[in-house]
Design a protein around this motif. Structure first.
Motif, PDB file in Angstrom:
ATOM      1  N   THR A 437      62.426  76.468  72.071  1.00 44.94           N
ATOM      2  CA  THR A 437      62.934  76.385  70.608  1.00 44.94           C
ATOM      3  C   THR A 437      61.958  76.654  69.706  1.00 44.94           C
ATOM      4  O   THR A 437      62.046  76.449  68.481  1.00 44.94           O
ATOM      5  CB  THR A 437      63.811  75.023  70.424  1.00 44.94           C
ATOM      6  OG1 THR A 437      62.988  73.916  70.864  1.00 44.94           O
ATOM      7  CG2 THR A 437      64.878  75.024  71.351  1.00 44.94           C
ATOM      8  N   ARG A 438      60.652  76.482  70.071  1.00 46.16           N
ATOM      9  CA  ARG A 438      59.614  76.792  69.075  1.00 46.16           C
ATOM     10  C   ARG A 438      58.629  77.819  69.569  1.00 46.16           C
ATOM     11  O   ARG A 438      58.627  78.234  70.624  1.00 46.16           O
ATOM     12  CB  ARG A 438      58.801  75.418  68.911  1.00 46.16           C
ATOM     13  CG  ARG A 438      59.516  74.308  68.891  1.00 46.16           C
ATOM     14  CD  ARG A 438      58.759  72.998  68.649  1.00 46.16           C
ATOM     15  NE  ARG A 438      58.547  72.576  67.454  1.00 46.16           N
ATOM     16  CZ  ARG A 438      57.709  71.561  67.248  1.00 46.16           C
ATOM     17  NH1 ARG A 438      56.962  70.651  68.047  1.00 46.16           N
ATOM     18  NH2 ARG A 438      57.271  71.206  65.954  1.00 46.16           N
ATOM     19  N   HIS A 439      57.762  78.299  68.606  1.00 45.39           N
ATOM     20  CA  HIS A 439      56.571  79.289  68.997  1.00 45.39           C
ATOM     21  C   HIS A 439      55.381  78.868  68.624  1.00 45.39           C
ATOM     22  O   HIS A 439      54.653  79.499  67.694  1.00 45.39           O
ATOM     23  CB  HIS A 439      57.161  80.637  68.275  1.00 45.39           C
ATOM     24  CG  HIS A 439      57.514  80.617  66.732  1.00 45.39           C
ATOM     25  ND1 HIS A 439      56.556  80.676  65.808  1.00 45.39           N
ATOM     26  CD2 HIS A 439      58.328  80.379  66.285  1.00 45.39           C
ATOM     27  CE1 HIS A 439      57.216  80.317  64.792  1.00 45.39           C
ATOM     28  NE2 HIS A 439      58.280  80.294  64.735  1.00 45.39           N
ATOM     29  N   PRO A 440      54.662  77.735  69.012  1.00 41.78           N
ATOM     30  CA  PRO A 440      53.220  77.191  68.673  1.00 41.78           C
ATOM     31  C   PRO A 440      52.399  78.548  68.959  1.00 41.78           C
ATOM     32  O   PRO A 440      52.363  79.193  69.866  1.00 41.78           O
ATOM     33  CB  PRO A 440      53.086  76.263  69.634  1.00 41.78           C
ATOM     34  CG  PRO A 440      54.122  76.319  70.629  1.00 41.78           C
ATOM     35  CD  PRO A 440      55.393  77.128  70.344  1.00 41.78           C
ATOM     36  N   GLY A 441      51.310  78.637  68.129  1.00 40.60           N
ATOM     37  CA  GLY A 441      50.435  79.749  68.019  1.00 40.60           C
ATOM     38  C   GLY A 441      50.858  80.975  67.863  1.00 40.60           C
ATOM     39  O   GLY A 441      50.005  82.055  67.885  1.00 40.60           O
ATOM     40  N   VAL A 442      52.151  81.251  67.708  1.00 40.46           N
ATOM     41  CA  VAL A 442      52.657  82.774  67.327  1.00 40.46           C
ATOM     42  C   VAL A 442      53.172  82.737  65.753  1.00 40.46           C
ATOM     43  O   VAL A 442      53.983  81.874  65.534  1.00 40.46           O
ATOM     44  CB  VAL A 442      53.796  82.942  68.195  1.00 40.46           C
ATOM     45  CG1 VAL A 442      54.029  84.511  67.828  1.00 40.46           C
ATOM     46  CG2 VAL A 442      53.294  83.096  69.774  1.00 40.46           C
ATOM     47  N   THR A 443      52.484  83.612  64.922  1.00 43.62           N
ATOM     48  CA  THR A 443      53.150  83.823  63.705  1.00 43.62           C
ATOM     49  C   THR A 443      54.042  84.850  63.597  1.00 43.62           C
ATOM     50  O   THR A 443      53.916  85.902  64.130  1.00 43.62           O
ATOM     51  CB  THR A 443      52.038  84.159  62.649  1.00 43.62           C
ATOM     52  OG1 THR A 443      51.054  83.180  62.879  1.00 43.62           O
ATOM     53  CG2 THR A 443      52.674  84.345  61.209  1.00 43.62           C
ATOM     54  N   THR A 444      55.436  84.537  63.279  1.00 39.18           N
ATOM     55  CA  THR A 444      56.202  85.536  63.219  1.00 39.18           C
ATOM     56  C   THR A 444      56.304  86.764  62.175  1.00 39.18           C
ATOM     57  O   THR A 444      56.083  86.258  61.165  1.00 39.18           O
ATOM     58  CB  THR A 444      57.832  84.851  63.057  1.00 39.18           C
ATOM     59  OG1 THR A 444      58.073  83.895  64.166  1.00 39.18           O
ATOM     60  CG2 THR A 444      58.915  85.979  63.064  1.00 39.18           C
ATOM     61  N   PRO A 445      56.171  87.833  62.630  1.00 38.48           N
ATOM     62  CA  PRO A 445      55.803  88.884  61.637  1.00 38.48           C
ATOM     63  C   PRO A 445      57.150  89.130  60.865  1.00 38.48           C
ATOM     64  O   PRO A 445      58.159  88.964  61.125  1.00 38.48           O
ATOM     65  CB  PRO A 445      55.574  90.184  62.330  1.00 38.48           C
ATOM     66  CG  PRO A 445      56.121  89.959  63.628  1.00 38.48           C
ATOM     67  CD  PRO A 445      56.090  88.531  63.826  1.00 38.48           C
ATOM     68  N   GLY A 456      66.224  74.469  80.035  1.00 35.56           N
ATOM     69  CA  GLY A 456      66.953  73.898  81.174  1.00 35.56           C
ATOM     70  C   GLY A 456      67.284  72.472  80.737  1.00 35.56           C
ATOM     71  O   GLY A 456      67.331  72.223  79.806  1.00 35.56           O
ATOM     72  N   ALA A 457      67.565  71.625  82.020  1.00 31.57           N
ATOM     73  CA  ALA A 457      68.478  70.338  81.697  1.00 31.57           C
ATOM     74  C   ALA A 457      67.416  69.670  80.951  1.00 31.57           C
ATOM     75  O   ALA A 457      67.974  68.837  79.709  1.00 31.57           O
ATOM     76  CB  ALA A 457      68.833  69.935  82.964  1.00 31.57           C
ATOM     77  N   ALA A 458      66.014  69.376  80.894  1.00 31.57           N
ATOM     78  CA  ALA A 458      65.143  68.598  80.206  1.00 31.57           C
ATOM     79  C   ALA A 458      65.168  68.977  79.081  1.00 31.57           C
ATOM     80  O   ALA A 458      64.609  68.090  77.960  1.00 31.57           O
ATOM     81  CB  ALA A 458      63.854  68.538  81.026  1.00 31.57           C
ATOM     82  N   SER A 459      65.368  70.269  78.313  1.00 30.55           N
ATOM     83  CA  SER A 459      65.301  70.718  77.059  1.00 30.55           C
ATOM     84  C   SER A 459      66.695  70.474  76.250  1.00 30.55           C
ATOM     85  O   SER A 459      66.666  70.635  74.929  1.00 30.55           O
ATOM     86  CB  SER A 459      65.185  72.287  77.016  1.00 30.55           C
ATOM     87  OG  SER A 459      64.211  72.565  77.729  1.00 30.55           O
ATOM     88  N   VAL A 460      67.432  69.824  76.986  1.00 28.66           N
ATOM     89  CA  VAL A 460      68.821  69.563  76.168  1.00 28.66           C
ATOM     90  C   VAL A 460      68.705  68.018  75.520  1.00 28.66           C
ATOM     91  O   VAL A 460      69.167  66.983  76.092  1.00 28.66           O
ATOM     92  CB  VAL A 460      70.112  69.541  76.974  1.00 28.66           C
ATOM     93  CG1 VAL A 460      71.352  69.292  76.137  1.00 28.66           C
ATOM     94  CG2 VAL A 460      70.474  70.829  77.759  1.00 28.66           C
ATOM     95  N   THR A 461      67.907  68.229  74.198  1.00 26.78           N
ATOM     96  CA  THR A 461      67.625  67.035  73.860  1.00 26.78           C
ATOM     97  C   THR A 461      68.078  67.045  72.070  1.00 26.78           C
ATOM     98  O   THR A 461      68.127  68.310  71.878  1.00 26.78           O
ATOM     99  CB  THR A 461      65.981  66.567  73.625  1.00 26.78           C
ATOM    100  OG1 THR A 461      65.489  67.705  73.150  1.00 26.78           O
ATOM    101  CG2 THR A 461      65.719  66.465  75.092  1.00 26.78           C
ATOM    102  N   ASP A 462      68.142  65.914  71.387  1.00 25.54           N
ATOM    103  CA  ASP A 462      68.574  66.084  70.028  1.00 25.54           C
ATOM    104  C   ASP A 462      67.465  66.904  69.127  1.00 25.54           C
ATOM    105  O   ASP A 462      67.786  67.761  68.513  1.00 25.54           O
ATOM    106  CB  ASP A 462      68.619  64.548  69.380  1.00 25.54           C
ATOM    107  CG  ASP A 462      69.949  63.929  70.063  1.00 25.54           C
ATOM    108  OD1 ASP A 462      70.792  64.442  70.421  1.00 25.54           O
ATOM    109  OD2 ASP A 462      69.919  62.623  69.740  1.00 25.54           O
ATOM    110  N   ALA A 463      66.241  66.436  69.557  1.00 21.93           N
ATOM    111  CA  ALA A 463      65.077  67.103  68.846  1.00 21.93           C
ATOM    112  C   ALA A 463      65.121  68.799  69.092  1.00 21.93           C
ATOM    113  O   ALA A 463      64.951  69.804  68.114  1.00 21.93           O
ATOM    114  CB  ALA A 463      63.604  66.748  69.284  1.00 21.93           C
ATOM    115  N   SER A 464      65.188  69.166  70.461  1.00 21.85           N
ATOM    116  CA  SER A 464      65.418  70.582  70.883  1.00 21.85           C
ATOM    117  C   SER A 464      66.475  71.489  70.115  1.00 21.85           C
ATOM    118  O   SER A 464      66.331  72.476  69.471  1.00 21.85           O
ATOM    119  CB  SER A 464      65.449  70.974  72.176  1.00 21.85           C
ATOM    120  OG  SER A 464      64.052  70.470  72.734  1.00 21.85           O
TER     121      SER A 464
END
Length: 650
Positions: A437-445, A456-464
């Motif tokens: 859900t993020r792109h650290p180190g990558v600047t979107t042109p 995955g399952a561990a990514s289903v968090t309020d923050a994500s």
């Protein structure tokens, strides 16, 4: 009800303009102006930027016209471009307000005497209940006004249901759900208009309004509607209200105002010349199958098994100018017409990389460079933070310059490497994702959009999920849940978590299986059956494909046959979110650079011809120059043979 003759050009005019006939092009722009003006005007509620957005929309229509393959789909294609421009303007205004002093915010408050609702009432001489509907539009939030602008035109006979859904990048069913929600808000707004307009006004409502700033807003709509529906004095407000669709049927378009003089718009937009070949207009697919659009992080080691299951039959590996104003504005547009335009993002052009993700509870050992073979490569579990990468060696000889082409479908999987942001901008990709859900180190042109994924399952968090909501209209589901080395989820586990993803309110893609998306009883088939039984929403199918046959014609045929089979099974739009030529049948084997490049060229052309294929993403952007791989860039400026082919792919 009788069929209303819709405004706008016929197919013959579109075809002639696309072929370069100047007279037809001028006619096309003139005939599209009223429709575009009505969509933009209502969506922006008569803001001073309406003229700018109308002109920019028509400009992008002209630039993208050579790539429109289906003239019969011109209207839906044009409406999709228009909605994208409205969204871009709304994002820009929001960003500008965030940087402005409070005193400057007054510019963003529409003048009730000048907004589009007022113009509608004035110019169409609406009867009482139609007038109430027009006034009620002032109480909607921007997203609902955008939808209302399309729905209003559908009810007046100017748009078809499919065109409305296509412009929003939604399925017809999902679009109907959104329209239903918007209509509920409109009904509440109509009550508010009636309640506030009552004479004498209810004393309780008057007390509720004592702190009101006299500006129509969703917050005050809720407060007023809550009082009206619970008040004995106001209870008659709902009596006699006719359905909105009956009231709106057959209304004509508003006449284009003098500030958008047709002859001047045509001259400004066409620039005195015929359209030249360029990228798809403003992010809507060149095939006229419109998408909606959006942006976000990922990894260091997306694990790939040493072996892949074989494919079907053993042959497939598997799967501002304000026009009424200064002449300098027209000059600026004429200059733009002669320049190559890149698809817009749904965010301001100036972007910075997001901070890296906080370290989650799940940890893992550092993974190899993402440019090595996929069995030990690019996509780490997004629940880990990204590890720094070393600078890859530069190739000795610089590649010959390649004309960078763009298509709204063309995307790429991205992980961190030296020069990643520069490479992404140079690739010509119109969208990218990082398996998170993020792109650290990558600047979107400015030419690309980021699409978040719940890995995955561990990514289903309020923050994500909160991060996903912040990035555009799309959300990708779980990554290869059918693989033990990837998100490794049972169908039941995925279905149990799916409502959390639905709550994000995004256009939602299915879990992207590694293989067998077309197999009855396979992982995806069982998931889709379970989702249908539970009434869960899946807006498009995401899947992966890797080919072990390195002969270009055969590989392309195997890929497209697989996609056809998946489409025939589910009849939903498809996103091919990972693909390349890599043979996993006996270890990991890559084709030669020449073979990989030939496949890039042939496959992108074939994919662009599939009407149901909305997007594709090559695996991947980064490449290790010391090892065989399928990557596109070894650093920010040095391309592989596949990279040069990808740059040229339209």
């Amino acid at each position: 009800m009788p069929k209303i003759r819709r405004s706008g050009p016929d197919t013959g005019t579109v075809m002639a303009a696309r072929a370069g006939d100047r007279q037809s092009l001028d006619q096309l722009v003139a005939q599209c102006l009223p429709l575009v003006y009505n969509i933009v005007g209502r969506a922006l509620n008569g803001h001073a930027d309406v003229d700018d957005v109308v002109q920019e929309t028509l400009l992008r229509m002209v630039r993208g016209l050579p790539e429109l393959r289906e003239p019969s789909a011109f209207r839906s294609w044009l409406v999709a471009i228009t909605i994208r421009q409205v969204r871009n303007r709304e994002h820009g205004r929001a960003a500008a307000r965030g940087r402005s002093a409070r005193l400057e915010d007054a510019e963003a408050i529409p003048d009730p005497a000048l907004d589009f609702a007022g113009l509608t009432i004035l110019r169409l001489g609406l009867t009482e209940q139609r007038r109430e509907i027009a006034e009620a539009t002032r109480w909607l939030d921007p997203d609902d006004r955008e939808l209302l602008s399309l729905w209003w035109l559908k009810e007046t006979g100017e748009l078809e249901t499919g065109e409305l859904a296509s412009a929003l990048g939604l399925s017809t069913r999902h679009a109907a759900v959104r329209v239903g929600r918007m209509k509920k808000q409109m009904e509440a707004s109509r009550l508010v208009v009636r309640g506030l307009g009552a004479a004498p006004r209810c004393a309780g409502l008057e007390e509720t309004a004592s702190a009101w700033d006299n500006i129509a807003s969703p917050l005050w709509r809720k407060r007023f509607a809550r009082h009206i529906r619970g008040c004995g004095v106001c209870t008659g407000a709902e009596q006699g209200l006719l359905p909105m669709d009956r009231l709106l049927h057959g209304l004509p378009l508003l006449v284009v105002p003098p500030s958008l003089d047709t002859a001047r718009v045509v001259a400004a937009v066409t620039g005195g010349g015929t359209p030249s070949s360029g990228p798809g207009a403003d992010g809507s697919p060149a095939s006229a199958h419109a998408e909606g659009v959006g942006r976000g992080s990922r990894r260091g080691g997306h694990r790939r098994p040493a072996r892949r299951p074989s494919g079907r039959g053993g042959t497939r590996a598997f799967p501002k100018p304000v026009l009424g104003g200064a002449a300098v504005a027209l000059v600026a547009v004429a200059v733009l017409v002669g320049a190559r335009l890149t698809p817009d993002s749904s965010a301001p052009a100036s972007k910075t990389a997001l901070p890296s993700s906080p370290t989650p509870a799940v940890t893992a050992s550092p993974s190899p460079s993402p440019s090595v073979v996929r069995s030990a490569s690019p996509t780490p579990d997004p629940t880990r933070t990204a590890e720094p990468t070393s600078s890859p060696a530069r190739t000795a000889a610089a590649a010959a310059p390649v004309e960078i082409a763009s298509s709204a479908r063309k995307g790429v999987g991205v992980w961190s490497f030296n020069g990643v942001s520069q490479a992404l901008a140079a690739s010509g990709a119109s969208w990218y994702y990082t398996w998170a859900t993020r792109h650290p180190g990558v600047t979107t042109p400015s030419s690309a959009n980021f699409v978040p994924m719940i890995w995955g399952a561990a990514s289903v968090t309020d923050a994500s999920l909160a991060e996903a909501r912040a990035h555009g209209p799309y959300l990708l589901g779980f990554n290869e849940p059918d693989m033990a080395e990837q998100s490794n989820m049972t169908v039941e586990q995925a279905l149990g978590l799916w409502p959390r993803l639905m709550e994000a309110g995004k256009v939602l893609g299915s879990p992207a299986v590694a293989a067998g998306a077309d197999v009855p009883g396979g992982w995806l088939d069982r998931f889709m059956s379970g989702a249908a039984a539970k009434g869960y929403r899946v807006d498009f199918i995401a899947l992966h494909w890797y080919g072990g046959d390195f002969r270009t014609p055969q590989a392309v045929e195997q890929l497209t046959s697989y996609l056809d089979a998946v489409y025939q099974r589910y009849h939903k739009p498809i996103w091919l979110t990972e693909y390349a030529l890599i043979d996993f049948s006996q270890g990991t084997r890559f084709p030669s650079p020449t073979e990989q490049a030939a496949f890039v060229t042939a496959s992108t052309k074939a994919l662009d011809s599939l009407p149901y294929l909305q997007r594709y993403a090559w695996f991947g952007l980064g490449a290790d120059p010391s090892k065989p791989n399928s990557g596109l860039f070894t650093n920010g400026t040095t391309t592989t043979a596949a990279g040069r082919a990808f740059q040229a792919a339209r």
